[in-house]
Design an enzyme around this catalytic site. Structure first.
Site, mmCIF file in Angstrom:
data_model
loop_
_atom_site.group_PDB
_atom_site.id
_atom_site.type_symbol
_atom_site.label_atom_id
_atom_site.label_comp_id
_atom_site.label_asym_id
_atom_site.label_seq_id
_atom_site.Cartn_x
_atom_site.Cartn_y
_atom_site.Cartn_z
ATOM 1 N N LYS A 109 0.821 -1.212 0.000
ATOM 2 C CA LYS A 109 0.000 0.000 0.000
ATOM 3 C C LYS A 109 0.860 1.271 0.000
ATOM 4 O O LYS A 109 0.412 2.329 -0.435
ATOM 5 C CB LYS A 109 -0.920 0.027 1.228
ATOM 6 C CG LYS A 109 -1.764 -1.219 1.474
ATOM 7 C CD LYS A 109 -2.902 -1.366 0.493
ATOM 8 C CE LYS A 109 -3.988 -2.333 0.929
ATOM 9 N NZ LYS A 109 -3.591 -3.731 1.025
HETATM 10 C C1 LIG Z 1 -4.281 -4.896 0.517
HETATM 11 C C2 LIG Z 1 -3.454 -6.128 0.434
HETATM 12 C C3 LIG Z 1 -3.698 -7.118 -0.546
HETATM 13 C C4 LIG Z 1 -4.851 -7.045 -1.521
HETATM 14 O O1 LIG Z 1 -4.715 -6.001 -2.431
HETATM 15 P P1 LIG Z 1 -5.981 -5.476 -3.264
HETATM 16 O O2 LIG Z 1 -5.534 -4.310 -4.023
HETATM 17 O O3 LIG Z 1 -7.026 -5.155 -2.231
HETATM 18 O O4 LIG Z 1 -6.401 -6.613 -4.129
HETATM 19 C C5 LIG Z 1 -2.833 -8.205 -0.592
HETATM 20 N N1 LIG Z 1 -1.812 -8.335 0.291
HETATM 21 C C6 LIG Z 1 -1.564 -7.412 1.243
HETATM 22 C C7 LIG Z 1 -0.425 -7.631 2.187
HETATM 23 C C8 LIG Z 1 -2.366 -6.274 1.345
HETATM 24 O O5 LIG Z 1 -2.109 -5.361 2.309
#
Ligand SMILES: *Cc1c(COP(=O)(O)O)cnc(C)c1O
Length: 492
Positions: A109
């Site tokens: 993120k």
């Molecule tokens: C948010 C997240 C995901 C999923 O990503 P999306 O964009 O919601 O599909 C996968 N792995 C981790 C560690 C995350 O924080």
């Protein structure tokens, strides 16, 4: 280039205004009127991550000028990341692993949430605004901390994060409750993630909250914001270029990307990369036990009426995948009426089924696999044993999906997106490679470090000694009055 809703043509606006608004007034998501932008891959050979970011983001957001993009990119992708490459690549027997967790909060993120605040303030300056944006964010763990870190002390902004009091890991809770910054607030909610999300969405149209907002605009840092999605297109390009430069693939050779998926944001960025001309063979949706997306990609039926599983990959424990709406829009030939109808069915009955024709269109680009928790643990253990590479449980879902894809006879070059540092889930990861697992998360981190020789990310190591700043717990019924008070306070 204009942005408009997936559900109507009523809200055309330039990219920077879509970034400020987050969600369309009709409940739809912002989409670009043409994702087939031109990006000259050859011209990016040997370029830094920052240069690639500037080019790719600029192609989708043409209303930001060169100096603005330069500033946003330079402010986001700097020493906050513990790798100069920003997104390093590791090779293993079956392909490569794209490490997206070298940012300040050790989850992918960060790639979007370190730049979103700068895109937002640049947008503000463009329109000569000086009101405050109140960023409301619901989180099941990773988004919350990455948003708090990205928006800390950013002018014109205030951020409030709601998390389920018992729905995040100890480390994630500690990451949020020790956040720095004079414009941040963290609130635990007695409820689950859905309650938090519902509260945030309700606040956006609640009269009590809105009348308290004087000179305050409410927005969101969840991946419904196009300003989060577009920066994620960058690493598909940077990784592809690296593969060519290191002779692992030939120029123009199509590559498959395997993406651990929850809200369909990360993988949708891969779809945009393909639309922008990147040679992508397939995008593989990797789900955990909450395999609603695997079923959809295989059968054309999306059905969220099913048991909710709490797994060791909690950031993918989700049954309503917001960004899928954007895929339905593009794959149906930008059919707003169809998207509106499907979303209405989902809302009213909990499911919908797309036509055979639309399903075929989607399957040209996507296929899907899922892994249960045993498969996930086995993937962590076996990769570490064979190659000395340590991955977290979300990445392990991706690796298991790749193995299943290979077993189906597919041989093209593949890259697994690694979405979090293994240290963020130290106890679960340690239990895959050792019998001895301490109760305490920090003790587990240290043990993992001793056992593997890998260093604990700075942001995680320092948590143990940081003072806790936020301890507020509210009931879910108190959310709206709480926010109304907070907005009143901000309006002063
Ligand atoms: C948010 C997240 C995901 C999923 O990503 P999306 O964009 O919601 O599909 C996968 N792995 C981790 C560690 C995350 O924080």
């Amino acid at each position: 280039m204009q942005y408009n809703s997936t559900r109507s043509r009523a809200f055309p606006m330039p990219a920077h205004q879509a970034v400020i608004r987050g969600l369309c007034p009709d409940g739809g998501l912002f989409v670009m009127d043409d994702p087939h932008v031109t990006i000259d891959l050859a011209a990016l050979k040997g370029a830094s991550y920052q240069k690639i970011a500037k080019t790719v983001i600029g192609a989708f957001f043409p209303d930001y000028d060169d100096a603005e993009l330069e500033h946003c990119v330079a402010s986001a992708y700097d020493q906050k990341f513990d790798s100069e490459e920003i997104v390093p690549l590791k090779s293993f027997q079956d392909g490569s692993i794209m490490e997206l967790w070298h940012g300040p909060t050790s989850a992918f993120k960060d790639l979007a949430l370190t730049i979103l605040p700068h895109l937002l303030t640049a947008a503000y300056r463009k329109d000569g605004r000086n009101d405050t944006v109140a960023i409301l964010t619901a989180t099941s763990g990773d988004t919350g901390k990455a948003a708090l870190s990205g928006f800390a002390d950013v002018e014109h902004t205030h951020i409030t994060v709601f998390y389920p009091v018992n729905g995040v890991s100890d480390i994630q809770k500690r990451q949020m409750n020790t956040s720095r910054g004079n414009n941040v607030n963290v609130v635990a909610v007695e409820g689950n993630f859905d309650d938090c999300q519902r509260m945030v969405k309700a606040a956006c149209s609640d009269p009590q909250v809105l009348s308290a907002c004087q000179g305050v605009t409410i927005s969101s840092a969840n991946s419904i914001n196009i300003g989060r999605l577009v920066p994620q297109v960058v690493y598909y390009f940077s990784t592809y270029l690296k593969l060519v430069e290191s002779d692992r693939i030939k120029e123009g050779e199509p590559v498959t990307f395997v993406v651990p998926t929850g809200n369909f944001g990360d993988i949708f960025a891969g779809y945009l990369a393909k639309a922008a001309g990147l040679p992508v063979a397939r995008l593989i949706v990797a789900s955990n036990d909450n395999n609603v997306l695997t079923d959809f990609i295989r059968t054309g039926t999306y059905n969220r009426c099913r048991p909710f599983h709490e797994t060791i990959s909690p950031s993918m424990d989700i049954l309503v995948s917001s960004n899928l709406e954007r895929l339905l829009y593009f794959a149906s030939g930008e059919n707003c009426a169809l998207v509106r109808d499907l979303m209405k069915q989902l809302n009213e009955t909990g499911s919908y089924t797309v036509s055979g024709e639309l399903l075929e269109e989607i399957q040209k680009d996507f296929c899907a696999y899922w892994a249960d928790q045993d498969q996930c643990r086995e993937a962590i253990r076996s990769l570490y044993e064979a190659e000395g590479i340590l991955i977290d449980p979300h990445t392990a879902v991706g690796l298991s999906a790749l193995r299943q894809y290979r077993a189906d006879g597919n041989t093209e070059y593949a890259v697994v997106l690694s979405t979090a540092s293994p240290f963020k889930f130290a106890r679960d990861v340690l239990s895959c490679i050792s019998e001895d697992v301490p109760e305490d998360a920090f003790a587990a981190m240290k043990q993992l470090n001793r056992l593997t020789g890998l260093s604990i990310p700075k942001g995680l190591a320092e948590l143990e000694s940081l003072p806790v700043r936020f301890e507020t717990v509210i009931s879910k019924e108190d959310g709206i009055p709480y926010l109304a008070d907070e907005m009143k306070e901000l309006s002063k």
